[in-house]
Design a protein around this motif. Structure first.
Motif, mmCIF file in Angstrom:
data_model
loop_
_atom_site.group_PDB
_atom_site.id
_atom_site.type_symbol
_atom_site.label_atom_id
_atom_site.label_comp_id
_atom_site.label_asym_id
_atom_site.label_seq_id
_atom_site.Cartn_x
_atom_site.Cartn_y
_atom_site.Cartn_z
ATOM 1 N N HIS A 56 0.836 -1.202 0.000
ATOM 2 C CA HIS A 56 0.000 0.000 0.000
ATOM 3 C C HIS A 56 0.868 1.248 0.000
ATOM 4 O O HIS A 56 2.027 1.235 0.435
ATOM 5 N N SER A 57 0.307 2.328 -0.511
ATOM 6 C CA SER A 57 0.941 3.633 -0.373
ATOM 7 C C SER A 57 0.431 4.265 0.915
ATOM 8 O O SER A 57 -0.546 3.800 1.502
ATOM 9 N N ASP A 58 1.103 5.321 1.353
ATOM 10 C CA ASP A 58 0.710 5.932 2.622
ATOM 11 C C ASP A 58 0.092 7.303 2.396
ATOM 12 O O ASP A 58 0.116 7.842 1.288
ATOM 13 N N THR A 59 -0.469 7.855 3.447
ATOM 14 C CA THR A 59 -1.079 9.182 3.365
ATOM 15 C C THR A 59 -0.162 10.265 3.929
ATOM 16 O O THR A 59 -0.518 11.438 3.894
ATOM 17 N N LYS A 60 0.997 9.873 4.453
ATOM 18 C CA LYS A 60 1.920 10.851 5.039
ATOM 19 C C LYS A 60 2.812 11.462 3.959
ATOM 20 O O LYS A 60 2.767 12.659 3.699
ATOM 21 N N THR A 61 3.636 10.620 3.320
ATOM 22 C CA THR A 61 4.465 11.106 2.210
ATOM 23 C C THR A 61 3.787 10.838 0.874
ATOM 24 O O THR A 61 3.913 11.616 -0.060
ATOM 25 N N GLY A 62 3.084 9.699 0.787
ATOM 26 C CA GLY A 62 2.361 9.349 -0.425
ATOM 27 C C GLY A 62 3.199 8.714 -1.504
ATOM 28 O O GLY A 62 2.666 8.210 -2.492
ATOM 29 N N ASN A 63 4.542 8.706 -1.355
ATOM 30 C CA ASN A 63 5.391 8.232 -2.451
ATOM 31 C C ASN A 63 6.156 6.955 -2.122
ATOM 32 O O ASN A 63 7.037 6.552 -2.880
ATOM 33 N N VAL A 64 5.837 6.305 -1.010
ATOM 34 C CA VAL A 64 6.504 5.064 -0.615
ATOM 35 C C VAL A 64 5.498 3.917 -0.658
ATOM 36 O O VAL A 64 4.357 4.062 -0.218
#
Length: 323
Positions: free
Chosen positions: A85-93
């Motif tokens: 999954h991608s994250d909502t903090k950085t969005g690019n990992v």
């Protein structure tokens, strides 16, 4: 809870008989994305800082996976025990998660802006691709740490694998579809389609039909496109559903490729026939918000919709008794 597709004919009355058999409202967070396991018995739903987990064999919910440190946005099932999954903090990992142990295994870096989509190869699910607003697509293998492939698309791209995992499609600028061979993607696309546009609708998702002959293009407008995957010709434009606020609506195509479903602002899910483009039926939803994501299970006669709640749709008991 659910019958195998081989026991339920993929015909209009089966879709008219779909009812909201299960409804889950475990969180007040926005429901963002969903993914099925390879066997169709597992369902994951991302909801900002938690992953909701369901067993579709009996329609039960499991203990959710908390993701408060990183958040969760786009997601995809890999094996029966893992997802990315991608994250909502950085969005690019991209993060590889063991669902049963509720622990992270590794992280995949490379993107520099928010991730748009993650798609696993249906024939080699440890491998997946991701697209980002940085104008790139990256190929990863969950068994390694680094990406093994890279495509510069110049523009943010929607992505989808064909059912055989032999090729993938990209869609950019809401007008161009490119097809890549998985084995020689570095040589560039082997086919490019530029669709004739008679609207200004922004595309929001692409999906191959189960037969591999068509590509379903969802939009933020009030039209869905059914595109011939060999010629790029728009065979049908499904119209009738409402989307005045131009939100991301993700449509879906049934197994057998005969029916397309999409949410609508009038509190219905519209079911269209791919044979002639006509409306088959409307399924009333129990909440005010449109079902912004609908997805047909690839292994079972089941539709999942995301609105305010997670809803599992299956043919009514009366229909099952008659068939």
């Amino acid at each position: 809870m659910l019958a195998e597709e081989t026991l339920i004919p993929l015909e209009p009355n089966a879709f008219r008989a779909l009812t909201a058999s299960k409804k889950f409202n475990e969180t007040s967070n926005k429901l963002l994305d969903l993914a099925y396991s390879e066997d169709g018995n597992g369902l994951l739903v991302s909801a900002e800082d938690v992953i909701l987990v369901y067993d579709l064999h009996d329609g039960s919910k499991s203990k959710p996976v908390e993701c408060k440190k990183y958040g969760v946005d786009r997601l995809e099932y890999l094996t029966s025990e893992t997802c990315v999954h991608s994250d909502t903090k950085t969005g690019n990992v991209v993060r590889l998660l063991n669902i049963t142990k509720k622990s992270y295994i590794k992280y995949f870096h490379g993107h520099t802006e928010k991730i748009i989509a993650i798609r696993s190869n249906p024939k080699s699910r440890e491998r997946f691709i991701s697209s980002s607003f940085d104008g790139s697509i990256r190929m990863f293998d969950s068994r390694t740490f680094d990406y093994y492939g890279f495509i510069h698309t110049a523009h943010p791209a929607l992505i989808a694998f064909d059912p055989e995992g032999l090729l993938f499609a990209t869609a950019t600028k809401s007008e161009t579809i490119r097809l890549f061979d998985v084995r020689s993607f570095d040589l560039g696309p082997f086919q490019v389609f530029r669709l004739q546009k008679n609207d200004n609708d922004e595309w929001s998702n692409i999906e191959f039909s189960s037969c591999g002959k068509f590509i379903l293009v969802s939009t933020k407008g009030e039209v869905i496109k059914w595109v011939d995957a060999f010629t790029g010709v728009v065979v049908h434009e499904f119209k009738g559903h409402k989307n005045p606020n131009k939100i991301d609506l993700r449509a879906t195509v049934s197994s057998g490729s005969g029916y397309v479903m999409v949410g609508s602002a009038d509190r219905n899910i519209y079911v269209y026939s791919t044979e002639n483009g006509s409306l088959v039926c409307k399924l009333p939803t129990p909440y005010v918000e449109p079902s912004h994501v609908v997805s047909f299970n690839p292994k079972q006669f089941l539709l999942t919709s995301l609105g305010r709640d997670v809803i599992l749709w299956a043919p009514s008991e009366e229909y099952n008794n008659e068939h």
